[in-house]
Scaffold this motif. Structure first.
Motif, short mmCIF file in Angstrom:
data_model
loop_
_atom_site.label_atom_id
_atom_site.label_comp_id
_atom_site.label_asym_id
_atom_site.label_seq_id
_atom_site.Cartn_x
_atom_site.Cartn_y
_atom_site.Cartn_z
N ARG A 196 7.65 -7.29 0.18
CA ARG A 196 7.26 -6.26 1.13
C ARG A 196 7.48 -4.85 0.55
O ARG A 196 6.68 -3.94 0.78
CB ARG A 196 8.04 -6.45 2.42
CG ARG A 196 7.66 -5.52 3.52
CD ARG A 196 8.45 -5.86 4.79
NE ARG A 196 7.73 -5.48 5.96
CZ ARG A 196 6.89 -6.24 6.64
NH1 ARG A 196 6.66 -7.46 6.25
NH2 ARG A 196 6.28 -5.81 7.71
N HIS A 210 4.56 -3.54 -1.39
CA HIS A 210 3.50 -3.01 -0.54
C HIS A 210 3.82 -1.58 -0.10
O HIS A 210 2.98 -0.68 -0.19
CB HIS A 210 3.28 -3.90 0.69
CG HIS A 210 2.51 -5.13 0.39
ND1 HIS A 210 3.11 -6.31 0.08
CD2 HIS A 210 1.18 -5.35 0.36
CE1 HIS A 210 2.20 -7.23 -0.14
NE2 HIS A 210 1.01 -6.67 0.03
N GLN A 237 -3.00 -13.54 -8.11
CA GLN A 237 -2.16 -13.49 -6.91
C GLN A 237 -2.92 -12.77 -5.79
O GLN A 237 -3.22 -11.58 -5.90
CB GLN A 237 -0.85 -12.78 -7.22
CG GLN A 237 0.15 -12.87 -6.10
CD GLN A 237 1.44 -12.18 -6.45
OE1 GLN A 237 1.44 -11.15 -7.11
NE2 GLN A 237 2.54 -12.75 -6.01
N ASP A 294 -2.17 -11.59 -2.79
CA ASP A 294 -1.55 -10.39 -2.21
C ASP A 294 -1.70 -9.19 -3.14
O ASP A 294 -1.99 -8.08 -2.69
CB ASP A 294 -0.06 -10.62 -1.94
CG ASP A 294 0.20 -11.35 -0.64
OD1 ASP A 294 -0.74 -11.50 0.15
OD2 ASP A 294 1.35 -11.77 -0.43
N TYR A 295 -1.50 -9.42 -4.41
CA TYR A 295 -1.65 -8.33 -5.37
C TYR A 295 -3.10 -7.86 -5.42
O TYR A 295 -3.37 -6.65 -5.43
CB TYR A 295 -1.18 -8.76 -6.77
CG TYR A 295 -1.36 -7.68 -7.80
CD1 TYR A 295 -0.53 -6.57 -7.81
CD2 TYR A 295 -2.37 -7.76 -8.75
CE1 TYR A 295 -0.70 -5.56 -8.74
CE2 TYR A 295 -2.55 -6.76 -9.68
CZ TYR A 295 -1.72 -5.66 -9.68
OH TYR A 295 -1.90 -4.66 -10.60
N ARG A 306 -5.35 -7.97 -3.07
CA ARG A 306 -5.66 -7.24 -1.84
C ARG A 306 -5.04 -5.84 -1.88
O ARG A 306 -5.69 -4.84 -1.56
CB ARG A 306 -5.16 -8.02 -0.63
CG ARG A 306 -5.57 -7.49 0.71
CD ARG A 306 -5.24 -8.40 1.89
NE ARG A 306 -4.10 -9.29 1.73
CZ ARG A 306 -4.17 -10.58 1.37
NH1 ARG A 306 -5.35 -11.13 1.13
NH2 ARG A 306 -3.09 -11.32 1.27
#
Length: 131
Positions: free
Chosen positions: A3, A6, A106, A108-109, A111
């Motif tokens: 988190r 981000h 990955q 999340d990365y 995005r």
């Protein structure tokens, strides 16, 4: 993905957006904007450098040399007139985003990079239009 990554990623947009909104308020604002951009572009190459050093299958001379491209392109961009600087930075961000998409899997990365790159490139386009 953590988190904190981000939050830090999105916080990294503050100078892009803030300097774009403050365009024309101080004579050093354009220099601050493109310098910050070149530093962040260099950081993106460093991500791949770290991955290459941590994954033996990625540790090749070619890959390590490619990791240096964002730093070199960012430095070169700072030597150009403002329009050339902005065009080179925009192109470098877009190309490196594409490289990230095919190299790092990955979700999340990916995005996060899409969001960050979109805002950074949009700010560059605003500067380019005003130059």
């Amino acid at each position: 993905m953590i988190r904190t990554a981000h939050w830090l990623g999105y916080a990294g947009l503050i100078p892009f957006v803030g300097l774009t909104l403050g365009m024309g308020l101080h004579p050093l604002t354009p220099v601050a904007f493109v310098t910050y951009s070149a530093v962040i572009l260099s950081f993106l190459g460093g991500i791949h450098w770290g991955v290459a050093l941590s994954r033996p299958e990625w540790s090749s001379a070619v890959r390590l040399c490619l990791c240096m491209l964002p730093s070199l392109l960012g430095w070169l961009a700072l030597l150009l007139p403002m329009t050339g600087t902005l065009v080179l930075l925009i192109g470098s961000y877009l190309i490196w985003w594409g490289w990230d998409r095919i190299q790092l899997d990955q979700p999340d990365y990916r995005r996060l990079r899409l969001h960050l790159t979109a805002v950074a490139v949009l700010c560059h386009f605003v500067w380019l239009i005003q130059t």
